[in-house]
Scaffold this motif. Sequence first.
Motif, PDB file in Angstrom:
ATOM      1  N   ILE A 172       1.064  -1.138   0.039  1.00 48.99           N
ATOM      2  CA  ILE A 172      -0.040  -0.029   0.028  1.00 48.99           C
ATOM      3  C   ILE A 172       0.887   1.163   0.093  1.00 48.99           C
ATOM      4  O   ILE A 172       0.843   2.348  -0.771  1.00 48.99           O
ATOM      5  CB  ILE A 172      -1.107  -0.065   1.229  1.00 48.99           C
ATOM      6  N   ASN A 173       1.996   1.455   1.024  1.00 48.54           N
ATOM      7  CA  ASN A 173       2.707   2.471   1.001  1.00 48.54           C
ATOM      8  C   ASN A 173       3.769   2.549  -0.264  1.00 48.54           C
ATOM      9  O   ASN A 173       3.856   3.974  -0.363  1.00 48.54           O
ATOM     10  CB  ASN A 173       3.456   2.358   2.372  1.00 48.54           C
ATOM     11  N   MET A 174       4.037   1.573  -0.658  1.00 43.67           N
ATOM     12  CA  MET A 174       4.793   1.565  -1.985  1.00 43.67           C
ATOM     13  C   MET A 174       4.007   2.699  -3.344  1.00 43.67           C
ATOM     14  O   MET A 174       4.492   3.304  -3.812  1.00 43.67           O
ATOM     15  CB  MET A 174       5.382   0.718  -2.521  1.00 43.67           C
ATOM     16  N   VAL A 175       2.739   2.090  -3.388  1.00 38.49           N
ATOM     17  CA  VAL A 175       1.971   2.691  -4.201  1.00 38.49           C
ATOM     18  C   VAL A 175       1.721   4.149  -3.870  1.00 38.49           C
ATOM     19  O   VAL A 175       1.537   4.959  -4.498  1.00 38.49           O
ATOM     20  CB  VAL A 175       0.528   1.829  -4.613  1.00 38.49           C
ATOM     21  N   LEU A 176       1.204   4.275  -2.573  1.00 38.13           N
ATOM     22  CA  LEU A 176       0.787   5.839  -2.360  1.00 38.13           C
ATOM     23  C   LEU A 176       2.218   6.586  -2.226  1.00 38.13           C
ATOM     24  O   LEU A 176       1.857   7.779  -2.591  1.00 38.13           O
ATOM     25  CB  LEU A 176       0.561   5.836  -0.580  1.00 38.13           C
ATOM     26  N   GLY A 177       3.311   6.210  -2.009  1.00 34.98           N
ATOM     27  CA  GLY A 177       4.573   6.784  -2.004  1.00 34.98           C
ATOM     28  C   GLY A 177       4.723   7.174  -3.486  1.00 34.98           C
ATOM     29  O   GLY A 177       5.344   8.043  -3.812  1.00 34.98           O
ATOM     30  N   ALA A 178       4.512   6.248  -4.206  1.00 31.60           N
ATOM     31  CA  ALA A 178       4.863   6.459  -5.721  1.00 31.60           C
ATOM     32  C   ALA A 178       4.074   7.482  -6.461  1.00 31.60           C
ATOM     33  O   ALA A 178       4.379   8.228  -7.253  1.00 31.60           O
ATOM     34  CB  ALA A 178       4.658   5.020  -6.666  1.00 31.60           C
ATOM     35  N   LYS A 179       2.968   7.627  -5.640  1.00 34.53           N
ATOM     36  CA  LYS A 179       2.002   8.706  -6.357  1.00 34.53           C
ATOM     37  C   LYS A 179       2.174  10.127  -5.926  1.00 34.53           C
ATOM     38  O   LYS A 179       2.259  10.810  -6.660  1.00 34.53           O
ATOM     39  CB  LYS A 179       0.491   8.589  -5.770  1.00 34.53           C
ATOM     40  N   ALA A 180       2.787  10.146  -4.758  1.00 32.66           N
ATOM     41  CA  ALA A 180       3.281  11.183  -4.196  1.00 32.66           C
ATOM     42  C   ALA A 180       4.420  11.882  -4.826  1.00 32.66           C
ATOM     43  O   ALA A 180       4.702  13.066  -5.136  1.00 32.66           O
ATOM     44  CB  ALA A 180       3.413  11.213  -2.662  1.00 32.66           C
ATOM     45  N   LEU A 181       5.445  10.749  -5.065  1.00 30.13           N
ATOM     46  CA  LEU A 181       6.853  11.057  -5.789  1.00 30.13           C
ATOM     47  C   LEU A 181       6.458  11.606  -7.177  1.00 30.13           C
ATOM     48  O   LEU A 181       7.165  12.739  -7.552  1.00 30.13           O
ATOM     49  CB  LEU A 181       7.714   9.907  -5.834  1.00 30.13           C
ATOM     50  N   ALA A 182       5.380  10.976  -8.002  1.00 28.04           N
ATOM     51  CA  ALA A 182       5.044  11.255  -9.176  1.00 28.04           C
ATOM     52  C   ALA A 182       4.574  13.037  -9.315  1.00 28.04           C
ATOM     53  O   ALA A 182       4.827  13.657 -10.067  1.00 28.04           O
ATOM     54  CB  ALA A 182       4.095  10.324  -9.773  1.00 28.04           C
ATOM     55  N   PHE A 183       3.653  13.071  -8.123  1.00 29.10           N
ATOM     56  CA  PHE A 183       3.080  14.494  -8.137  1.00 29.10           C
ATOM     57  C   PHE A 183       4.205  15.503  -7.962  1.00 29.10           C
ATOM     58  O   PHE A 183       4.049  16.640  -8.531  1.00 29.10           O
ATOM     59  CB  PHE A 183       2.180  14.335  -7.246  1.00 29.10           C
ATOM     60  N   LEU A 184       5.093  15.031  -6.996  1.00 30.22           N
ATOM     61  CA  LEU A 184       6.214  16.086  -6.603  1.00 30.22           C
ATOM     62  C   LEU A 184       6.970  16.379  -7.842  1.00 30.22           C
ATOM     63  O   LEU A 184       7.580  17.455  -8.070  1.00 30.22           O
ATOM     64  CB  LEU A 184       7.219  15.629  -5.678  1.00 30.22           C
ATOM     65  N   ARG A 185       7.031  15.408  -8.784  1.00 30.72           N
ATOM     66  CA  ARG A 185       7.681  15.664 -10.046  1.00 30.72           C
ATOM     67  C   ARG A 185       7.159  16.382 -11.260  1.00 30.72           C
ATOM     68  O   ARG A 185       7.514  16.254 -12.145  1.00 30.72           O
ATOM     69  CB  ARG A 185       8.680  14.415 -10.303  1.00 30.72           C
ATOM     70  N   GLY A 186       5.822  16.775 -11.001  1.00 34.27           N
ATOM     71  CA  GLY A 186       5.098  17.228 -11.915  1.00 34.27           C
ATOM     72  C   GLY A 186       4.153  16.349 -13.034  1.00 34.27           C
ATOM     73  O   GLY A 186       3.908  16.642 -14.033  1.00 34.27           O
ATOM     74  N   ARG A 187       4.279  14.955 -12.412  1.00 35.63           N
ATOM     75  CA  ARG A 187       3.231  13.958 -13.257  1.00 35.63           C
ATOM     76  C   ARG A 187       1.962  13.830 -12.572  1.00 35.63           C
ATOM     77  O   ARG A 187       1.919  13.845 -11.335  1.00 35.63           O
ATOM     78  CB  ARG A 187       4.303  12.945 -13.480  1.00 35.63           C
ATOM     79  N   ASP A 188       1.048  13.565 -13.426  1.00 34.72           N
ATOM     80  CA  ASP A 188      -0.094  12.953 -12.772  1.00 34.72           C
ATOM     81  C   ASP A 188      -0.436  11.428 -13.117  1.00 34.72           C
ATOM     82  O   ASP A 188      -1.579  11.038 -12.924  1.00 34.72           O
ATOM     83  CB  ASP A 188      -1.545  13.606 -13.200  1.00 34.72           C
TER      84      ASP A 188
END
Length: 325
Positions: free
Chosen positions: A256-272
């Motif tokens: 769960i946390n790998m997926v939630l973290g991946a979403k946050a890292l993507a957002f931080l890098r300007g991707r949706d």
Amino acid sequence: MGDATSGPLEQTLYEVRKTIVGQDALLERMLVALLARGHLLVEGVPGLAKTMAVKALASAVGGEFQRIQFTSDLVPADVAGTRIYNQREGRFDVSFGPVFTNLLLADEINRAPAKVQSALLEVMQERQVTIGRESYPAPDPFLVMATQNPIESEGTYPLPEAQLDRFMLKVLVGYPSATEEFVVVERMTSPPARPTPVLDLDTLRRFQSETDDVYVDPRIIEYAVSLATATRDLSGAGLGELARYVSFGASPRASINMVLGAKALAFLRGRDYALPGDVRELSRDVLRHRIVLSYEALADDVSADDLLDRVLGAVSTPQVSEPAR
């Protein structure tokens, strides 16, 4: 998504870097945890600016900051708060503890007894504090950054595995390079630069909501599950020779946390949309504290990171690109 969101977040990191030198991975993970509504466990020797990092981030996002220095004589009321009898009014009033803040630094969490650790872990998990018979919601946003000193083990109370599992990420902080240390000394011997607030809490809450909407391809979820499963079944991942080093693998909370973290890292890098690289990049931080090593691993000086290097090599990374619009 573009600059409308990544701009303010990049500016936030820029403001924090006015104070903090060379802890880029830690600063990025702190923002990932904030966006994903997770909590952070940081391990590193004293003097590596862990306290200063969370304080600088609190200033940059315009949030409140509190610090609790954990010691063996701390009691739960010192963390959560307590009821105090008001003699004049003839009633009990609630005195809120330092957990009622936006960014909380729990310094040397392993120095406090289990009762105190539990009081902190309740608010981390439930986002509320129970004082007497009443429950009070924690502020929003709310991030706990707990630190551990890996050197001294005398007089410490190591966190049980079930409690470690509550932390989204565990980040290891190392010494700076000689060049970075030169800049640290130069800055610390001059008048300090104070971070300017870049975000406000309403904007941060909006960014958290937008992070929830980041698209994750089902193959990326499969990849996260495969990584977590491989720590529980090393033989199934073709790493049977390492099975004797692991007593228990990572729980489903890791996936769960790998997926939630991946979403946050993507957002931080300007991707949706998330990419497999986002999961891979955060996997060590999500998994290292969720693997229970055996005595043989300790005897052979095998660390969780050594095992994770092999797991990441054994589990194939899916080929996922930008989703069709």
